[in-house]
Scaffold this motif. Structure first.
Motif, PDB file in Angstrom:
ATOM      1  N   TYR A 288      62.194  40.730  31.397  1.00 34.29           N
ATOM      2  CA  TYR A 288      62.494  39.628  30.490  1.00 34.29           C
ATOM      3  C   TYR A 288      63.553  38.699  31.063  1.00 34.29           C
ATOM      4  CZ  TYR A 288      62.684  37.103  26.097  1.00 34.29           C
ATOM      5  OH  TYR A 288      62.611  36.120  25.154  1.00 34.29           O
ATOM      6  N   GLY A 289      64.416  39.249  31.927  1.00 35.77           N
ATOM      7  CA  GLY A 289      65.360  38.375  32.615  1.00 35.77           C
ATOM      8  C   GLY A 289      64.614  37.362  33.458  1.00 35.77           C
ATOM      9  N   ALA A 290      63.599  37.849  34.198  1.00 32.65           N
ATOM     10  CA  ALA A 290      62.787  36.946  35.019  1.00 32.65           C
ATOM     11  C   ALA A 290      61.999  35.979  34.145  1.00 32.65           C
ATOM     12  CB  ALA A 290      61.843  37.763  35.895  1.00 32.65           C
ATOM     13  N   LEU A 291      61.481  36.481  33.022  1.00 28.97           N
ATOM     14  CA  LEU A 291      60.735  35.630  32.096  1.00 28.97           C
ATOM     15  C   LEU A 291      61.621  34.503  31.576  1.00 28.97           C
ATOM     16  CD1 LEU A 291      58.435  36.863  29.216  1.00 28.97           C
ATOM     17  CD2 LEU A 291      60.118  35.076  28.806  1.00 28.97           C
ATOM     18  N   ASN A 292      62.826  34.864  31.140  1.00 31.10           N
ATOM     19  CA  ASN A 292      63.750  33.872  30.589  1.00 31.10           C
ATOM     20  C   ASN A 292      64.173  32.864  31.658  1.00 31.10           C
ATOM     21  OD1 ASN A 292      64.514  33.726  27.815  1.00 31.10           O
ATOM     22  ND2 ASN A 292      66.660  33.809  28.440  1.00 31.10           N
ATOM     23  N   ALA A 293      64.364  33.360  32.877  1.00 27.13           N
ATOM     24  CA  ALA A 293      64.725  32.463  33.972  1.00 27.13           C
ATOM     25  C   ALA A 293      63.606  31.464  34.232  1.00 27.13           C
ATOM     26  CB  ALA A 293      65.011  33.280  35.232  1.00 27.13           C
ATOM     27  N   LEU A 294      62.365  31.962  34.300  1.00 29.77           N
ATOM     28  CA  LEU A 294      61.213  31.086  34.497  1.00 29.77           C
ATOM     29  C   LEU A 294      61.080  30.098  33.350  1.00 29.77           C
ATOM     30  CD1 LEU A 294      58.640  30.413  36.093  1.00 29.77           C
ATOM     31  CD2 LEU A 294      57.467  32.218  34.826  1.00 29.77           C
ATOM     32  N   LEU A 295      61.323  30.565  32.141  1.00 34.84           N
ATOM     33  CA  LEU A 295      61.234  29.720  30.955  1.00 34.84           C
ATOM     34  C   LEU A 295      62.218  28.556  31.030  1.00 34.84           C
ATOM     35  CD1 LEU A 295      60.386  29.129  27.974  1.00 34.84           C
ATOM     36  CD2 LEU A 295      62.204  30.727  27.296  1.00 34.84           C
ATOM     37  N   PHE A 296      63.490  28.859  31.280  1.00 35.67           N
ATOM     38  CA  PHE A 296      64.515  27.815  31.282  1.00 35.67           C
ATOM     39  C   PHE A 296      64.373  26.868  32.471  1.00 35.67           C
ATOM     40  CE2 PHE A 296      66.568  30.405  28.082  1.00 35.67           C
ATOM     41  CZ  PHE A 296      67.231  29.462  27.312  1.00 35.67           C
TER      42      PHE A 296
ATOM     43  N   ASP B  19      70.488  27.312  36.184  1.00 39.11           N
ATOM     44  CA  ASP B  19      69.710  27.639  34.991  1.00 39.11           C
ATOM     45  C   ASP B  19      68.835  28.875  35.193  1.00 39.11           C
ATOM     46  OD1 ASP B  19      68.138  26.261  36.785  1.00 39.11           O
ATOM     47  OD2 ASP B  19      67.179  24.960  35.307  1.00 39.11           O
ATOM     48  N   PHE B  20      68.473  29.175  36.447  1.00 40.28           N
ATOM     49  CA  PHE B  20      67.720  30.398  36.715  1.00 40.28           C
ATOM     50  C   PHE B  20      68.570  31.620  36.392  1.00 40.28           C
ATOM     51  CE2 PHE B  20      66.649  34.007  39.362  1.00 40.28           C
ATOM     52  CZ  PHE B  20      65.266  34.101  39.242  1.00 40.28           C
ATOM     53  N   TRP B  21      69.782  31.673  36.934  1.00 40.64           N
ATOM     54  CA  TRP B  21      70.639  32.838  36.712  1.00 40.64           C
ATOM     55  C   TRP B  21      71.136  32.914  35.278  1.00 40.64           C
ATOM     56  CZ3 TRP B  21      69.933  36.566  39.762  1.00 40.64           C
ATOM     57  CH2 TRP B  21      69.679  36.367  41.112  1.00 40.64           C
ATOM     58  N   ALA B  22      71.414  31.757  34.677  1.00 41.80           N
ATOM     59  CA  ALA B  22      71.837  31.750  33.275  1.00 41.80           C
ATOM     60  C   ALA B  22      70.719  32.281  32.383  1.00 41.80           C
ATOM     61  CB  ALA B  22      72.234  30.337  32.849  1.00 41.80           C
ATOM     62  N   GLY B  23      69.480  31.861  32.665  1.00 46.79           N
ATOM     63  CA  GLY B  23      68.347  32.353  31.903  1.00 46.79           C
ATOM     64  C   GLY B  23      68.090  33.828  32.141  1.00 46.79           C
ATOM     65  N   TYR B  24      68.259  34.269  33.372  1.00 45.52           N
ATOM     66  CA  TYR B  24      68.005  35.677  33.701  1.00 45.52           C
ATOM     67  C   TYR B  24      68.976  36.595  32.971  1.00 45.52           C
ATOM     68  CZ  TYR B  24      66.406  39.564  36.590  1.00 45.52           C
ATOM     69  OH  TYR B  24      65.852  40.739  37.003  1.00 45.52           O
ATOM     70  N   VAL B  25      70.255  36.315  33.071  1.00 46.26           N
ATOM     71  CA  VAL B  25      71.270  37.182  32.460  1.00 46.26           C
ATOM     72  C   VAL B  25      71.181  37.141  30.938  1.00 46.26           C
ATOM     73  CG1 VAL B  25      73.751  37.583  32.202  1.00 46.26           C
ATOM     74  CG2 VAL B  25      72.814  36.984  34.442  1.00 46.26           C
ATOM     75  N   SER B  26      70.980  35.958  30.373  1.00 46.56           N
ATOM     76  CA  SER B  26      70.905  35.854  28.909  1.00 46.56           C
ATOM     77  C   SER B  26      69.671  36.575  28.370  1.00 46.56           C
ATOM     78  CB  SER B  26      70.890  34.386  28.480  1.00 46.56           C
ATOM     79  OG  SER B  26      69.744  33.701  28.966  1.00 46.56           O
ATOM     80  N   GLY B  27      68.566  36.531  29.100  1.00 50.45           N
ATOM     81  CA  GLY B  27      67.360  37.234  28.669  1.00 50.45           C
ATOM     82  C   GLY B  27      67.543  38.738  28.668  1.00 50.45           C
ATOM     83  N   ALA B  28      68.152  39.276  29.727  1.00 53.54           N
ATOM     84  CA  ALA B  28      68.389  40.712  29.802  1.00 53.54           C
ATOM     85  C   ALA B  28      69.344  41.165  28.704  1.00 53.54           C
ATOM     86  CB  ALA B  28      68.953  41.076  31.179  1.00 53.54           C
ATOM     87  N   ALA B  29      70.370  40.364  28.431  1.00 52.78           N
ATOM     88  CA  ALA B  29      71.328  40.709  27.374  1.00 52.78           C
ATOM     89  C   ALA B  29      70.652  40.755  26.011  1.00 52.78           C
ATOM     90  CB  ALA B  29      72.468  39.689  27.357  1.00 52.78           C
ATOM     91  N   GLY B  30      69.743  39.831  25.764  1.00 50.69           N
ATOM     92  CA  GLY B  30      69.046  39.794  24.487  1.00 50.69           C
ATOM     93  C   GLY B  30      68.171  41.015  24.256  1.00 50.69           C
ATOM     94  N   ILE B  31      67.515  41.490  25.308  1.00 49.20           N
ATOM     95  CA  ILE B  31      66.657  42.673  25.181  1.00 49.20           C
ATOM     96  C   ILE B  31      67.481  43.912  24.869  1.00 49.20           C
ATOM     97  CG2 ILE B  31      65.254  44.295  26.522  1.00 49.20           C
ATOM     98  CD1 ILE B  31      63.701  41.966  25.441  1.00 49.20           C
ATOM     99  N   ILE B  32      68.591  44.081  25.556  1.00 49.28           N
ATOM    100  CA  ILE B  32      69.437  45.260  25.337  1.00 49.28           C
ATOM    101  C   ILE B  32      69.917  45.318  23.895  1.00 49.28           C
ATOM    102  CG2 ILE B  32      71.630  46.338  25.954  1.00 49.28           C
ATOM    103  CD1 ILE B  32      71.201  45.222  28.795  1.00 49.28           C
ATOM    104  N   ILE B  33      70.278  44.167  23.346  1.00 49.54           N
ATOM    105  CA  ILE B  33      70.803  44.115  21.984  1.00 49.54           C
ATOM    106  C   ILE B  33      69.704  44.298  20.943  1.00 49.54           C
ATOM    107  CG2 ILE B  33      71.859  42.575  20.272  1.00 49.54           C
ATOM    108  CD1 ILE B  33      73.418  41.324  22.619  1.00 49.54           C
TER     109      ILE B  33
END
Length: 304
Positions: free
Chosen positions: A72-80, A4-18
């Protein structure tokens, strides 16, 4: 690191780029910025710029994106991670079964709020740097120069300016975020769904969760943006005026309550929803993608 850390990290970074171009428009509408290089002492409400007016050049499309992409990748990872651990603790659920659908939506909201509070550690300085970079029209202003100047002049305390309102926004917002996603996903899911139908429902539920979340906290976000962008990271050059609130209030920084009172008095109640339309469009697209990437990576990384 956990799945869930890596899933949150990658999904967060993808969301910011878009979502960065639409986020830039949202931030500038919220800030109520006066036109650059124009001297004014009027207390009249600033006129929001049009869609095209929010982009000085092609570089504006990614203005302020550096800090969120890196953090934000780190933020999303911490969040999830915090959300899943808190939900497991509240529900007596095994940490090795994070994909199990929760049955208590009160626990979901509380776990989401806890995750939001934890993410404040990263979100407060990230939001401050991002917002100041986005409202600046100086082509030489970058996320790095803002972070450097704030650190030099105010230290770590300066990076967490506006942290109180940010933490409240994050706790309330992420509580609604996870609650709305789980509720809609469970309401619409069926054991007979094909992989294609499941993927489409994840996109739809993720998008709706984003819209519901931002609608619930948008006034708080407007106040947060104005608190953090009261002053730019550097003094204006001769002949320039880098004000983001009314000029006569720039001698001292206002508290969140003072910012809210001033905004209401000078611009009316509508100011607290300025930019909600463009924010909702961005929220749907970004969170649809984020949840799709998160669910996909969890299936990929989680042992069967």
């Amino acid at each position: 690191m956990s799945a869930d850390f890596w899933a949150g990290y990658v999904s967060g970074a993808a969301g910011i780029i878009i979502g960065n171009p639409l986020d830039l428009i949202k931030t500038r509408l919220q800030a109520g910025k006066t036109a650059p290089n124009v001297e004014s002492t009027s207390t009249a409400a600033p006129t929001p710029q049009g869609f095209r007016g929010n982009f000085e050049n092609a570089g504006s499309l990614v203005r302020g994106a550096t800090a969120p992409i890196l953090t934000y990748g780190a933020l999303n990872a911490l969040l999830f991670v915090t959300y899943n651990r808190t939900l497991a603790l509240l529900s007596s659920q095994s940490l090795h079964q994070p994909s199990t659908s929760p049955t208590n939506f009160g626990h979901v909201f509380l776990a989401g709020a806890t995750g939001g509070l934890a993410s404040f550690i990263v979100s407060a300085p990230t939001e401050l740097i991002k917002c100041r970079a986005q409202v600046s029209t100086d082509i030489h202003t970058t996320s790095w120069t803002i972070a450097r100047d704030v650190w030099r002049t105010e230290g770590i305390r300066g990076l967490y300016y506006g942290g109180g309102i940010t933490s409240v926004r994050d706790a309330v917002g992420y509580g609604f975020y996870f609650w709305s996603y789980e509720w809609t996903k469970q309401a619409w899911s069926s054991p007979d769904d094909t992989d294609r139908e499941t993927a489409m429902k994840v996109l739809l539920c993720g998008g709706l969760a984003g819209v519901i979340t931002w609608a619930s906290i948008f006034p708080l976000d407007v106040i947060k943006t104005r608190v953090q962008t009261q002053v730019l990271h550097s003094m204006p050059r001769e002949g320039e005026q880098s004000v983001l609130l009314q000029p006569e209030y720039q001698k001292r920084r206002l508290s969140s309550i003072e910012v809210a009172k001033l905004a209401y008095r000078t611009e009316g109640a509508g100011v607290f929803f300025r930019g909600l339309g463009i924010c909702s469009v961005r929220a749907f697209v970004v969170n649809a993608v984020q949840w799709a990437v998160y669910e996909w990576m969890m299936k990929l990384l989680q042992p069967q």
